[in-house]
Scaffold this motif. Structure first.
Motif, PDB file in Angstrom:
ATOM      1  N   LEU A  99       1.286  -0.905  -0.132  1.00  0.00           N
ATOM      2  CA  LEU A  99       0.023   0.463   0.183  1.00  0.00           C
ATOM      3  C   LEU A  99       0.698   1.127   0.011  1.00  0.00           C
ATOM      4  CD1 LEU A  99      -2.634  -1.486   2.512  1.00  0.00           C
ATOM      5  CD2 LEU A  99      -2.795  -1.162   0.506  1.00  0.00           C
ATOM      6  N   LEU A 100       0.960   1.902  -0.944  1.00  0.00           N
ATOM      7  CA  LEU A 100       1.004   3.920  -0.047  1.00  0.00           C
ATOM      8  C   LEU A 100      -0.375   3.840  -0.208  1.00  0.00           C
ATOM      9  CD1 LEU A 100       2.399   4.035  -3.969  1.00  0.00           C
ATOM     10  CD2 LEU A 100       3.903   3.158  -1.372  1.00  0.00           C
ATOM     11  N   LEU A 101      -0.089   5.380   0.947  1.00  0.00           N
ATOM     12  CA  LEU A 101      -1.103   5.720   1.715  1.00  0.00           C
ATOM     13  C   LEU A 101      -0.056   7.323   1.500  1.00  0.00           C
ATOM     14  CD1 LEU A 101      -1.282   3.827   4.784  1.00  0.00           C
ATOM     15  CD2 LEU A 101      -2.952   4.150   2.593  1.00  0.00           C
ATOM     16  N   ALA A 102      -1.414   8.180   1.688  1.00  0.00           N
ATOM     17  CA  ALA A 102      -1.013  10.087   2.340  1.00  0.00           C
ATOM     18  C   ALA A 102      -2.181  10.761   2.790  1.00  0.00           C
ATOM     19  CB  ALA A 102      -0.306  10.425   0.504  1.00  0.00           C
ATOM     20  N   HIS A 103      -1.236  11.397   3.720  1.00  0.00           N
ATOM     21  CA  HIS A 103      -2.563  12.606   4.214  1.00  0.00           C
ATOM     22  C   HIS A 103      -3.030  13.336   3.045  1.00  0.00           C
ATOM     23  CE1 HIS A 103      -2.407   9.931   7.901  1.00  0.00           C
ATOM     24  NE2 HIS A 103      -1.060  10.410   8.332  1.00  0.00           N
ATOM     25  N   ARG A 104      -3.549  14.082   3.880  1.00  0.00           N
ATOM     26  CA  ARG A 104      -3.847  15.752   3.158  1.00  0.00           C
ATOM     27  C   ARG A 104      -2.857  16.740   2.339  1.00  0.00           C
ATOM     28  NH1 ARG A 104      -8.273  16.170   0.255  1.00  0.00           N
ATOM     29  NH2 ARG A 104      -9.461  14.769   2.414  1.00  0.00           N
ATOM     30  N   SER A 109       3.149  16.117  -2.887  1.00  0.00           N
ATOM     31  CA  SER A 109       4.154  14.514  -2.732  1.00  0.00           C
ATOM     32  C   SER A 109       3.954  13.580  -3.878  1.00  0.00           C
ATOM     33  CB  SER A 109       4.550  14.682  -1.347  1.00  0.00           C
ATOM     34  OG  SER A 109       5.817  13.552  -1.328  1.00  0.00           O
ATOM     35  N   ALA A 110       2.682  12.905  -2.947  1.00  0.00           N
ATOM     36  CA  ALA A 110       1.621  11.857  -3.393  1.00  0.00           C
ATOM     37  C   ALA A 110       1.700  11.503  -5.162  1.00  0.00           C
ATOM     38  CB  ALA A 110       0.638  10.882  -3.092  1.00  0.00           C
ATOM     39  N   GLN A 111       1.228  12.748  -5.878  1.00  0.00           N
ATOM     40  CA  GLN A 111       1.611  12.670  -6.449  1.00  0.00           C
ATOM     41  C   GLN A 111       2.446  12.828  -7.865  1.00  0.00           C
ATOM     42  OE1 GLN A 111      -1.612  12.172  -7.897  1.00  0.00           O
ATOM     43  NE2 GLN A 111      -2.885  12.469  -6.975  1.00  0.00           N
ATOM     44  N   ARG A 112       3.456  13.090  -7.336  1.00  0.00           N
ATOM     45  CA  ARG A 112       5.229  12.990  -8.010  1.00  0.00           C
ATOM     46  C   ARG A 112       5.497  11.638  -7.809  1.00  0.00           C
ATOM     47  NH1 ARG A 112       5.055  18.301  -5.197  1.00  0.00           N
ATOM     48  NH2 ARG A 112       5.910  17.408  -3.584  1.00  0.00           N
ATOM     49  N   VAL A 147      -7.240   7.794   4.851  1.00  0.00           N
ATOM     50  CA  VAL A 147      -6.087   8.609   5.012  1.00  0.00           C
ATOM     51  C   VAL A 147      -7.158   9.403   3.523  1.00  0.00           C
ATOM     52  CG1 VAL A 147      -4.161   7.500   6.316  1.00  0.00           C
ATOM     53  CG2 VAL A 147      -5.332   7.093   3.494  1.00  0.00           C
ATOM     54  N   ALA A 148      -6.068  10.468   2.792  1.00  0.00           N
ATOM     55  CA  ALA A 148      -6.522  11.316   1.543  1.00  0.00           C
ATOM     56  C   ALA A 148      -6.633  10.764   0.643  1.00  0.00           C
ATOM     57  CB  ALA A 148      -5.818  13.013   2.214  1.00  0.00           C
ATOM     58  N   ALA A 149      -6.177   9.996   0.435  1.00  0.00           N
ATOM     59  CA  ALA A 149      -5.597   9.183  -0.886  1.00  0.00           C
ATOM     60  C   ALA A 149      -4.511   7.739   0.024  1.00  0.00           C
ATOM     61  CB  ALA A 149      -4.757   9.500  -1.599  1.00  0.00           C
ATOM     62  N   ALA A 150      -4.685   6.183  -0.686  1.00  0.00           N
ATOM     63  CA  ALA A 150      -4.543   4.817  -0.979  1.00  0.00           C
ATOM     64  C   ALA A 150      -4.253   4.478  -2.740  1.00  0.00           C
ATOM     65  CB  ALA A 150      -4.765   4.646   0.000  1.00  0.00           C
ATOM     66  N   TRP A 151      -4.011   3.751  -2.008  1.00  0.00           N
ATOM     67  CA  TRP A 151      -2.906   3.123  -3.584  1.00  0.00           C
ATOM     68  C   TRP A 151      -2.741   1.482  -3.431  1.00  0.00           C
ATOM     69  CZ3 TRP A 151      -1.743   8.202  -2.605  1.00  0.00           C
ATOM     70  CH2 TRP A 151      -1.950   9.140  -3.943  1.00  0.00           C
ATOM     71  N   LEU A 248       3.141  -1.188   3.978  1.00  0.00           N
ATOM     72  CA  LEU A 248       3.086   0.153   3.356  1.00  0.00           C
ATOM     73  C   LEU A 248       3.443   0.986   3.927  1.00  0.00           C
ATOM     74  CD1 LEU A 248       2.226   2.241   6.233  1.00  0.00           C
ATOM     75  CD2 LEU A 248       0.165   1.243   6.463  1.00  0.00           C
ATOM     76  N   ARG A 249       3.963   1.737   2.825  1.00  0.00           N
ATOM     77  CA  ARG A 249       4.749   3.398   2.889  1.00  0.00           C
ATOM     78  C   ARG A 249       3.757   4.267   2.674  1.00  0.00           C
ATOM     79  NH1 ARG A 249       7.855  -0.163  -1.246  1.00  0.00           N
ATOM     80  NH2 ARG A 249      10.002   0.517  -0.653  1.00  0.00           N
ATOM     81  N   LEU A 250       4.008   5.244   3.433  1.00  0.00           N
ATOM     82  CA  LEU A 250       3.276   6.548   4.276  1.00  0.00           C
ATOM     83  C   LEU A 250       4.136   7.347   3.130  1.00  0.00           C
ATOM     84  CD1 LEU A 250       1.126   8.293   5.216  1.00  0.00           C
ATOM     85  CD2 LEU A 250       3.298   8.482   6.903  1.00  0.00           C
ATOM     86  N   LEU A 251       3.831   7.948   2.426  1.00  0.00           N
ATOM     87  CA  LEU A 251       4.036   9.331   1.221  1.00  0.00           C
ATOM     88  C   LEU A 251       4.412  10.627   2.492  1.00  0.00           C
ATOM     89  CD1 LEU A 251       2.795   7.882  -2.136  1.00  0.00           C
ATOM     90  CD2 LEU A 251       4.892   8.270  -1.632  1.00  0.00           C
ATOM     91  N   HIS A 252       5.399  11.177   1.853  1.00  0.00           N
ATOM     92  CA  HIS A 252       5.896  11.818   2.982  1.00  0.00           C
ATOM     93  C   HIS A 252       7.227  12.927   1.754  1.00  0.00           C
ATOM     94  CE1 HIS A 252       7.607  14.047   6.287  1.00  0.00           C
ATOM     95  NE2 HIS A 252       5.952  14.442   6.964  1.00  0.00           N
TER      96      HIS A 252
END
Length: 365
Positions: A99-104, A109-112, A147-151, A248-252
């Motif tokens: 999983l890839l996760l990102a907060h709002r 950063s997540a889109q990049r 979370v705001a977004a997850a893949w 999981l990875r938390l994108l930051h």
């Protein structure tokens, strides 16, 4: 034809080589400076003991060279087969995706990151990140907070490093393991020790940072001399019934924090890389940042217990690519960076193929 093989280094590559070569009928001896096969968690031993065991080639597209990603995809089925061959009790291997996760605040950063992981030129038919709704994420991993977004990154997996390293060492048929025996120099057909040389048909040098020559004699042009250590830090947690099934990875913007299940009651939390050769204990700042990030996506960790704060150095070359060098009587593998578990079986296959293609010493005359 059976050969006498000497291996310098009993980390992941050393154990994989010993297990593979011994099963092929060769006579194998392995030498390592560690006092025994178990980890000490003192920042000095094999980096493989400190690793998370994430097998995530799709996620590595974000920063890794294409050949590293390709090695990772080749290694996944090899890991599955190898775990089966090791027999019971088998080390844990799972391939349910990651999983890839990102907060709002980190969506930019997540889109990049996603643009690098899933570029337009990605090969047709290759796995691609799948955007998950909140309901889909909750169905896959109920223990995670919204979370705001997850893949979901399909086909990725994980392996238990400690159990795998122990099984490779204990179940390698007929291998002679020599602990507390640092190899000082590796030449074709010869391992040098403080008390003199030992000769073999072929030697394998897989010492990682231990392959660097002494600082006063280091040659910049020689690739072992260009190795550097890249620090990694981990927090080992006891969290009974945590429920997490996938890494999981938390994108930051600053870190790629990862959280990996280690059985039903354990978790490993870490950050991918720090450009430092510092082997000192984990700092308060690092520990707080890692644990805060994990708690933000998994609230149940509030009552987890900290079992260990660990750190180690991974060997890296300037281009972050692994290197295999084969010549009659000697094979060297190094520069695995933070991708050791991701690609090790594929690298061993390539190294043994290169060794098999080498002429015998008498053919060189």
């Amino acid at each position: 034809m059976a050969a006498d093989i000497g291996i310098a280094g009993a980390g992941l590559l050393g154990r994989l080589l010993a297990w593979t070569l011994a099963r092929a009928g060769h006579r194998v001896e392995v030498f390592d400076p560690a006092p025994g096969p178990a980890p000490a968690f003192d920042g000095q031993g094999a980096a493989a003991f400190s690793a998370a065991g994430m097998l995530c080639p799709l996620a590595e597209r974000e920063h890794a060279p294409p050949e590293v990603v390709a090695l990772g995809w080749r290694a996944l089925p090899r890991w599955r087969a190898l775990v089966e061959q090791l027999g019971a009790p088998r080390p844990r291997f799972s391939q349910q995706g990651s999983l890839l996760l990102a907060h709002r605040g980190d969506l930019g950063s997540a889109q990049r990151a996603l643009a690098r992981i899933d570029p337009p030129e990605a090969p047709a038919g290759s796995p691609r990140p799948q955007r998950l709704t909140a309901a889909e994420l909750a169905a896959l991993e109920p223990s995670l907070a919204p979370v705001a977004a997850a893949w979901l990154l399909p086909e990725e997996g994980l392996i238990d490093p400690l159990a795998t390293l122990a099984a490779l060492q204990a179940r390698a048929p007929g291998v002679a393991w020599h602990w507390g025996r640092p190899v000082r120099q590796v030449e074709p057909g010869c391992l040098h020790f403080d008390d003199g040389p030992r000769r073999y048909a072929t030697v394998f040098d897989v010492r990682g940072l231990g392959a660097r020559p002494p600082a006063e004699g280091r040659a910049v042009a020689d690739w072992p001399g260009r190795l550097r250590g890249v620090r990694g830090e981990t927090v080992w947690l006891q969290a009974p019934g945590h429920g997490l099934q996938r890494p999981l990875r938390l994108l930051h913007p600053r870190h790629r924090v990862y959280l990996v299940p280690r059985g039903p009651d354990g978790l490993l939390l870490g950050a991918t890389e720090i450009e430092s050769e510092d082997r000192s204990p984990v700092s308060l700042k690092s520990a707080v940042e890692l644990m805060s990030a994990a708690h933000s996506v998994m609230p149940g960790l509030a009552e987890a217990r900290i079992l260990r704060l660990d750190r180690n150095l991974r060997p890296a070359l300037p281009d972050h690519r692994p290197r295999i060098e084969a010549e009659p009587g000697r094979v060297r593998i190094n520069g695995l960076f933070r991708h050791g578990w991701l690609m090790a079986p594929a690298l061993v296959d390539d190294a043994l193929a290169a060794w098999a293609g080498m002429p015998e010493p008498e053919e060189m005359a």
